[in-house]
Design an enzyme around this catalytic site. Sequence first.
Site, mmCIF file in Angstrom:
data_model
loop_
_atom_site.group_PDB
_atom_site.id
_atom_site.type_symbol
_atom_site.label_atom_id
_atom_site.label_comp_id
_atom_site.label_asym_id
_atom_site.label_seq_id
_atom_site.Cartn_x
_atom_site.Cartn_y
_atom_site.Cartn_z
ATOM 1 N N PRO A 175 -5.259 -6.134 2.475
ATOM 2 C CA PRO A 175 -4.483 -5.139 1.675
ATOM 3 C C PRO A 175 -3.029 -5.261 2.407
ATOM 4 C CG PRO A 175 -5.564 -4.072 3.690
ATOM 5 C CD PRO A 175 -6.107 -5.765 3.346
ATOM 6 N N GLU A 176 -1.905 -4.855 1.664
ATOM 7 C CA GLU A 176 -0.675 -4.539 1.824
ATOM 8 C C GLU A 176 -0.374 -3.435 2.793
ATOM 9 O OE1 GLU A 176 1.822 -6.782 0.420
ATOM 10 O OE2 GLU A 176 -0.136 -7.775 -0.416
ATOM 11 N N LYS A 236 -1.084 -3.334 9.463
ATOM 12 C CA LYS A 236 -2.332 -3.505 8.526
ATOM 13 C C LYS A 236 -3.501 -2.871 9.466
ATOM 14 C CE LYS A 236 -0.279 -6.626 5.716
ATOM 15 N NZ LYS A 236 -0.651 -8.231 4.931
ATOM 16 N N ASN A 254 0.667 -10.626 0.727
ATOM 17 C CA ASN A 254 0.839 -11.594 -0.409
ATOM 18 C C ASN A 254 1.573 -10.963 -1.520
ATOM 19 O OD1 ASN A 254 0.733 -14.255 0.175
ATOM 20 N ND2 ASN A 254 -0.932 -14.683 -1.157
ATOM 21 N N ARG A 304 -2.041 -18.876 1.297
ATOM 22 C CA ARG A 304 -1.892 -17.718 0.625
ATOM 23 C C ARG A 304 -1.307 -18.141 -0.806
ATOM 24 N NH1 ARG A 304 -2.291 -13.929 4.816
ATOM 25 N NH2 ARG A 304 -3.097 -14.841 6.670
#
Length: 282
Positions: free
Chosen positions: A2-3, A51, A165, A253
Amino acid sequence: MPEGDTVWQSAKRLHDALAGQPLTRFDLRVPRFATADLTGRTVLDVTPRGKHLLTRFEGGLTLHSHLRMEGSWRVFGAGERWHGGPAHQIRAILGTGSRTAVGYRLPVLELLRTADEDSVVGHLGPDLLGPDWDADTALANLLADPSRAVGEALLDQRNLAGIGNVYKSELAFLARVTPWLPVGELPDDVPARLLRTAHRLLEANKNTFDRRTTAPGSPAGARLHVYGRGGLPCPRCGTAIRRAEQGDGRDERVTYWCPACQSGPTRTAPGTDRGNGHRPTD
């Protein structure tokens, strides 16, 4: 993975449900902490750090969790049927008189002293959504390795915490550079502008709950400029958006960019430009 805005949202849901309430159920389904029992202790707060999630309890204890690719926390009301995965995927249960938080597929779950939180989050750079966000420190971290690709530098949580990402690809697009351009080759004003844009976007999206947008008012109707849009036309120039992997060969990524609008080196290799397929990232 997750961001930072997604983790912030998870922390808010958990905090709103649990903070100030004594636990009526505490169950950690990981061998190291399976016998721990904090029943009766009050939940003090749930705080995001980059995060990472820190759930603090009276008595000086903290439950540290990280969602990574598959993990999630769900909150349920009394009598509500749990959903989020099969029972064998449940790793944590935190219950109060009115709410129950259930952690599914959590790859990182550990109980530690609150005084020792730095042992798990002390390596992180300034948090884009934290009260102590420090743009100057983040900028110095970002510029410390001029030869490093800007996409990799933005993803490195030791430089600044919260970019994943999605934002990596979107920030590079907005700055009109490819994610492979070395940080030292960015125009002088771009690094600071990247950080200002990152802070603005995460702040704008932290309360959107699954409706993240970096492209408000886009004529194409897309919520994102390039991420997840491989093969589709660039909203700025119409060129087909490309997709490739970025990394050091061990931790690749997925990356999206416009080959016309964004200047700088790119990575193209057989099988790397495949349209919309992608895997979650940090």
